[in-house]
Design a protein around this motif. Structure first.
Motif, PDB file in Angstrom:
ATOM      1  N   ILE A 238       0.618  -1.339   0.463  1.00  0.00           N
ATOM      2  CA  ILE A 238       0.099   0.210  -0.121  1.00  0.00           C
ATOM      3  C   ILE A 238       0.936   1.129   0.081  1.00  0.00           C
ATOM      4  O   ILE A 238       0.863   2.242  -0.907  1.00  0.00           O
ATOM      5  N   GLY A 239       2.549   0.856   1.062  1.00  0.00           N
ATOM      6  CA  GLY A 239       3.007   2.636   0.776  1.00  0.00           C
ATOM      7  C   GLY A 239       3.373   2.988  -0.822  1.00  0.00           C
ATOM      8  O   GLY A 239       4.597   3.667  -1.005  1.00  0.00           O
ATOM      9  N   LYS A 240       2.993   2.036  -1.646  1.00  0.00           N
ATOM     10  CA  LYS A 240       3.891   2.169  -3.109  1.00  0.00           C
ATOM     11  C   LYS A 240       2.732   2.540  -3.668  1.00  0.00           C
ATOM     12  O   LYS A 240       3.349   3.587  -4.608  1.00  0.00           O
ATOM     13  N   LEU A 241       1.483   2.954  -2.909  1.00  0.00           N
ATOM     14  CA  LEU A 241       0.954   4.312  -4.016  1.00  0.00           C
ATOM     15  C   LEU A 241       0.662   5.659  -3.502  1.00  0.00           C
ATOM     16  O   LEU A 241       0.559   6.178  -3.009  1.00  0.00           O
ATOM     17  N   SER A 242       2.401   6.091  -4.763  1.00  0.00           N
ATOM     18  CA  SER A 242       2.097   7.348  -3.987  1.00  0.00           C
ATOM     19  C   SER A 242       1.153   8.774  -4.550  1.00  0.00           C
ATOM     20  O   SER A 242       2.051   9.879  -3.804  1.00  0.00           O
ATOM     21  N   SER A 243       1.224   8.193  -5.736  1.00  0.00           N
ATOM     22  CA  SER A 243      -0.397   9.093  -6.080  1.00  0.00           C
ATOM     23  C   SER A 243      -1.161   9.227  -4.706  1.00  0.00           C
ATOM     24  O   SER A 243      -2.615   9.898  -5.574  1.00  0.00           O
ATOM     25  N   LEU A 244      -1.978   8.378  -4.572  1.00  0.00           N
ATOM     26  CA  LEU A 244      -3.116   8.066  -3.814  1.00  0.00           C
ATOM     27  C   LEU A 244      -3.384   9.619  -2.348  1.00  0.00           C
ATOM     28  O   LEU A 244      -3.003  10.210  -2.195  1.00  0.00           O
ATOM     29  N   LYS A 245      -4.543   9.911  -3.521  1.00  0.00           N
ATOM     30  CA  LYS A 245      -5.360  10.660  -2.783  1.00  0.00           C
ATOM     31  C   LYS A 245      -5.866  10.852  -1.708  1.00  0.00           C
ATOM     32  O   LYS A 245      -6.169  11.292  -0.683  1.00  0.00           O
ATOM     33  N   GLU A 246      -7.053   9.628  -1.791  1.00  0.00           N
ATOM     34  CA  GLU A 246      -8.094   9.373  -1.179  1.00  0.00           C
ATOM     35  C   GLU A 246      -7.923   8.269  -0.409  1.00  0.00           C
ATOM     36  O   GLU A 246      -7.612   6.935  -2.052  1.00  0.00           O
ATOM     37  N   LEU A 247      -8.149   7.911   0.705  1.00  0.00           N
ATOM     38  CA  LEU A 247      -7.608   6.380   1.271  1.00  0.00           C
ATOM     39  C   LEU A 247      -8.926   6.226   2.106  1.00  0.00           C
ATOM     40  O   LEU A 247      -8.757   6.561   2.595  1.00  0.00           O
ATOM     41  N   ASN A 248      -9.710   4.801   1.643  1.00  0.00           N
ATOM     42  CA  ASN A 248     -10.870   4.611   2.981  1.00  0.00           C
ATOM     43  C   ASN A 248     -10.459   3.574   3.119  1.00  0.00           C
ATOM     44  O   ASN A 248     -10.991   2.323   1.948  1.00  0.00           O
ATOM     45  N   LEU A 249     -11.165   2.982   4.478  1.00  0.00           N
ATOM     46  CA  LEU A 249     -10.509   2.177   5.231  1.00  0.00           C
ATOM     47  C   LEU A 249     -11.025   1.883   6.241  1.00  0.00           C
ATOM     48  O   LEU A 249     -11.380   0.198   7.069  1.00  0.00           O
ATOM     49  N   SER A 250     -12.300   2.534   6.230  1.00  0.00           N
ATOM     50  CA  SER A 250     -13.223   2.107   7.082  1.00  0.00           C
ATOM     51  C   SER A 250     -13.844   0.990   7.535  1.00  0.00           C
ATOM     52  O   SER A 250     -14.497   0.186   6.210  1.00  0.00           O
ATOM     53  N   GLN A 251     -14.203   0.914   8.221  1.00  0.00           N
ATOM     54  CA  GLN A 251     -15.503  -0.773   8.491  1.00  0.00           C
ATOM     55  C   GLN A 251     -14.755  -1.778   8.304  1.00  0.00           C
ATOM     56  O   GLN A 251     -15.359  -2.395   7.254  1.00  0.00           O
ATOM     57  N   ASN A 252     -13.574  -1.741   8.580  1.00  0.00           N
ATOM     58  CA  ASN A 252     -12.834  -3.520   8.154  1.00  0.00           C
ATOM     59  C   ASN A 252     -12.065  -4.088   9.467  1.00  0.00           C
ATOM     60  O   ASN A 252     -12.758  -3.852  10.456  1.00  0.00           O
ATOM     61  N   SER A 253     -11.552  -5.515   9.290  1.00  0.00           N
ATOM     62  CA  SER A 253     -11.306  -5.673  11.042  1.00  0.00           C
ATOM     63  C   SER A 253      -9.939  -5.851  11.380  1.00  0.00           C
ATOM     64  O   SER A 253      -9.268  -6.323  11.767  1.00  0.00           O
ATOM     65  N   LEU A 254      -9.537  -4.249  10.058  1.00  0.00           N
ATOM     66  CA  LEU A 254      -8.112  -4.239  10.698  1.00  0.00           C
ATOM     67  C   LEU A 254      -7.639  -4.349  11.990  1.00  0.00           C
ATOM     68  O   LEU A 254      -8.545  -3.244  12.905  1.00  0.00           O
ATOM     69  N   ARG A 255      -6.890  -4.195  12.786  1.00  0.00           N
ATOM     70  CA  ARG A 255      -5.965  -5.292  13.811  1.00  0.00           C
ATOM     71  C   ARG A 255      -5.075  -3.778  13.914  1.00  0.00           C
ATOM     72  O   ARG A 255      -4.678  -2.953  14.865  1.00  0.00           O
ATOM     73  N   CYS A 256      -4.132  -3.420  13.016  1.00  0.00           N
ATOM     74  CA  CYS A 256      -2.387  -2.353  12.374  1.00  0.00           C
ATOM     75  C   CYS A 256      -3.072  -2.519  11.190  1.00  0.00           C
ATOM     76  O   CYS A 256      -3.298  -3.326  10.525  1.00  0.00           O
ATOM     77  N   LEU A 257      -1.930  -1.440  10.380  1.00  0.00           N
ATOM     78  CA  LEU A 257      -1.857  -1.291   9.484  1.00  0.00           C
ATOM     79  C   LEU A 257      -0.370  -1.789   9.214  1.00  0.00           C
ATOM     80  O   LEU A 257       0.532  -1.248  10.068  1.00  0.00           O
ATOM     81  N   PRO A 258      -0.359  -1.717   7.954  1.00  0.00           N
ATOM     82  CA  PRO A 258       1.301  -2.000   7.821  1.00  0.00           C
ATOM     83  C   PRO A 258       2.467  -0.782   7.696  1.00  0.00           C
ATOM     84  O   PRO A 258       1.520   0.641   7.708  1.00  0.00           O
ATOM     85  N   PHE A 259       3.686  -1.145   8.227  1.00  0.00           N
ATOM     86  CA  PHE A 259       4.492   0.325   8.520  1.00  0.00           C
ATOM     87  C   PHE A 259       4.605   0.637   7.388  1.00  0.00           C
ATOM     88  O   PHE A 259       4.622   2.441   7.546  1.00  0.00           O
ATOM     89  N   GLU A 260       4.899  -0.130   6.692  1.00  0.00           N
ATOM     90  CA  GLU A 260       4.294   0.394   4.456  1.00  0.00           C
ATOM     91  C   GLU A 260       3.908   1.987   4.679  1.00  0.00           C
ATOM     92  O   GLU A 260       3.988   2.616   3.821  1.00  0.00           O
ATOM     93  N   ILE A 261       2.777   1.792   5.411  1.00  0.00           N
ATOM     94  CA  ILE A 261       1.903   2.764   4.618  1.00  0.00           C
ATOM     95  C   ILE A 261       2.094   5.166   5.422  1.00  0.00           C
ATOM     96  O   ILE A 261       1.777   5.336   5.391  1.00  0.00           O
ATOM     97  N   LEU A 262       3.634   4.816   5.856  1.00  0.00           N
ATOM     98  CA  LEU A 262       3.979   6.232   6.856  1.00  0.00           C
ATOM     99  C   LEU A 262       3.970   6.530   5.296  1.00  0.00           C
ATOM    100  O   LEU A 262       5.015   7.910   5.239  1.00  0.00           O
ATOM    101  N   GLU A 263       4.442   5.719   4.223  1.00  0.00           N
ATOM    102  CA  GLU A 263       5.499   6.086   2.661  1.00  0.00           C
ATOM    103  C   GLU A 263       3.638   6.970   2.544  1.00  0.00           C
ATOM    104  O   GLU A 263       3.773   8.233   2.125  1.00  0.00           O
TER     105      GLU A 263
END
Lengths: 520, 106
Positions: A238-263
């Motif tokens: 997910i960290g590779k998506l460098s041109s992303l402007k909007e990211l919606n991750l709501s209403q999932n069963s996520l307990r944590c995000l990958p560290f790479e999301i900081l990119e």
């Protein structure tokens, strides 16, 4: 001869009909070569003029100009239906045996198909055949998606909307064509527009649990909505998506995000809107400071602030600045600060836990490690610690590189330990979702050897006066929930027991806040 | 482990013998990265292997065991290095090596 197959009724020209009957001569005269060699005919065959030997007859039937033939085939349509199917089976015999890939064929895909045909003749373990069956069932909804993607490509439609399709799985092959997306330029003289698309992919309200790795290769992906799915973890890609402007991750069963999301928050990225909640994220369990009044500290932490005048709440006594934070430059729109981390979890070569906290699904709160905590590896193999990957990892990597990876579990002997099959299926899913890199040394790995969770405060900077949390960027006022929700757990994974968190610069809570304020 | 065995006057090297009779003489310290081999060679265990320093593997053939021995040295050579190069494995050996790695617990 004419009994089972009615000859075409050539009503227009009687000479043509006689033509058809004298087929043998006719054929020799025609100069056009046959498409492929005829099926071999042996003297031992019971009847050379066997009923199913119809190919030649069919060819004869279609001699002559097409406009003479058409009424004939129409007339004999009903009676011909059954033998028509028989003839189809002949097609394979005409194969010259020479394989020539056309431009449009992916050689790998063809090879995989051939492999799977071969593999089906081998005795497969039960689990494998079950999996392929499941794959077939999903294929139908995926085919719809595939054709829709094709439609979007044709029309130049940038909104790729697969919301509420009941999708359980998306394969790489489905997403891959999107990489070739090109805008349809408006035909206006003197006006030039960029042909780079602004792709918007909506996958909301499906049953997805994993994402195909190809989606992270879409350089022009602007909006990605994964709202309302079954994700428990996101791939690091997910960290590779460098041109992303909007990211919606709501209403999932996520307990944590990958560290790479900081990119996505680095100074070169364009992320503007991020929806993380609601998700059952892990929460840090901060030990109360024994020097202060316990009760007060706890409540301070809970409600987020001791004094309302501060722009940032105090998190308790445990605070430090991670070297990662210093090394990177962040986007001015986002405030990203390291808060705390858990103790390091050490894993054995096959991924079983040897030491460290338990990140099970039932625990919502995980105790944080002390700032001065230095990770201690469990007893090492041999006399030395090494950054070198284990032999199991090396072999698994080699397996992962082959194109036949999904078939490998079926080649294992039946008495092989089940852990190997698990590892191979794990490698398959890893490969599908784009692989992962060690967050410390950057090496590719399949089985992690260390794991820990870091909580980072990710908030959007609105203006000089205040900031809103990632949970609700528009709300100016901070409340208890916002404070908790701005703490985002990020999973970090290392490839060897030496890939552990670096020591943080110890500061107390207020100093850390001041320092980051200065940095802003 | 290795240091203790050296103190007792045991050889620095051990011999690994494959199913088809190939013998590989490797450094004891390097081979002990494998938990299974370390257990075999443990002097307290009274295994035959510990006494004469010869480990016979009835399930691993010579080609695979050669790669295993190569790995032991690869690991030993890179034990204190920061940038560890990748070890190349031919794809036709990857499954057999995977099983050997699981067996040797390496």
């Amino acid at each position: 001869m004419a009994d089972d197959l009615p000859l075409p009724q050539l009503r227009s020209d009687p000479t043509t009909e006689s033509f058809t009957k004298n087929a043998a001569r006719k054929r020799a005269r025609l100069s056009s070569p046959p498409v492929s060699s005829d099926p071999a005919l042996f003297s031992s065959d019971d009847d050379p003029s066997a009923d199913n030997y119809t190919q030649e007859r069919r060819k004869k039937k279609y001699r002559g100009p097409w406009y003479h033939q058409r009424p004939a085939s129409d007339a004999g349509q009903d009676s011909e239906d059954a033998p028509e199917k028989k003839r189809r089976t002949f097609e394979r015999q005409f194969d010259s045996g020479v394989f020539m890939g056309s431009d449009g064929t992916d050689v790998d895909e063809v090879l995989e198909e051939l492999e799977s045909r071969n593999a089906s003749t081998l005795p497969l373990p039960l689990s494998h055949s079950h999996r392929t069956q499941a794959g077939h069932r999903v294929a139908t909804t995926e085919e719809v998606v595939k054709s829709q993607i094709h439609g979007c490509l044709e029309e130049g439609n940038e909104n790729i909307d697969f919301s509420s399709r009941g999708l359980k799985r998306l394969s790489n092959a489905t997403i891959r064509p999107l990489a070739t997306f090109a805008r349809v330029p408006p035909v206006i003289e003197g006006v030039y527009t960029r042909l780079e698309p602004k792709l918007k992919v909506f996958l909301a309200s499906n049953d997805l649990t994993s994402l195909p790795g190809e989606i992270f290769k879409l350089d022009h992906l602007i909006v990605l909505s994964l709202r309302g799915n079954q994700f428990e973890e996101l791939p690091p890609g997910i960290g590779k998506l460098s041109s992303l402007k909007e990211l919606n991750l709501s209403q999932n069963s996520l307990r944590c995000l990958p560290f790479e999301i900081l990119e996505l928050f680095s100074d070169t990225s364009r992320l503007n809107s991020l929806n993380l909640h609601p998700n059952p994220f892990y929460q840090p369990e901060v030990p109360p400071n024994p020097e202060d009044d316990r009760q007060e500290e706890e409540s301070q932490y809970k409600i987020g602030l001791g004094n309302r005048g501060r722009t940032r709440p105090r998190r308790g006594a445990v605070c430090g600045v991670s070297p990662v934070q210093r090394r990177r430059s962040w986007h001015s729109q986002w405030s990203v600060t390291y808060q705390v981390r858990t103790e390091v979890r050490y894993l054995d070569i096959n991924g079983t836990r040897l030491k460290g906290p338990d990140f099970s699904k039932d625990t919502a709160r995980i105790p944080v490690a002390d700032v001065n905590d230095t990770p201690q590896a469990p007893t090492s193999r041999g006399d030395y610690k090494s950054r070198a990957p284990s032999l199991l990892e090396v072999a698994l990597n080699a397996c992962s590189r082959t194109s036949q990876l999904p078939l490998l579990p079926s080649y294992l002997p039946e008495d092989s330990p089940p852990v190997l099959i698990d590892l191979l299926t794990f490698a398959v899913s890893k490969k599908d979702s784009g692989g992962s890199k060690c967050t410390t040394c950057g090496r590719n790995f399949i089985v992690p050897r260390t794991e820990w969770i870091e909580w980072w405060e990710i908030a959007k900077v609105l203006d000089r006066n205040g900031m809103a949390s990632a949970a609700s960027p528009l709300r100016q006022m901070e409340n208890e929930r916002d404070v908790l929700e701005s703490m985002v757990p990020l999973m970090r994974r290392g490839c060897s027991w030496l890939c552990v968190p670096e020591p943080v610069t110890v500061v107390n809570g207020s100093a850390a806040a001041d320092e980051t304020e200065l940095a802003d | 482990m290795a240091s203790s065995s050296q103190n007792q006057g045991l050889s620095k090297y051990v011999t690994l013998i494959s199913l088809d009779g190939f013998e590989f003489v490797v450094l004891r310290e390097a081979a002990c990265i494998s938990k299974a081999i370390a257990k075999m060679l443990n002097t307290q265990s009274n295994f035959m292997e510990a006494k004469d320093g010869r480990c016979v593997f009835g399930e691993i053939n010579g080609i695979v065991l050669e790669k295993v021995a190569e790995y032991f040295y690869y690991n030993y050579k890179n034990r204190n290095k920061e940038d560890v190069p990748d070890m190349e494995i031919p794809p036709e050996l990857c499954l057999e090596l995977l099983m050997a790695a699981d067996y040797l617990d390496t």
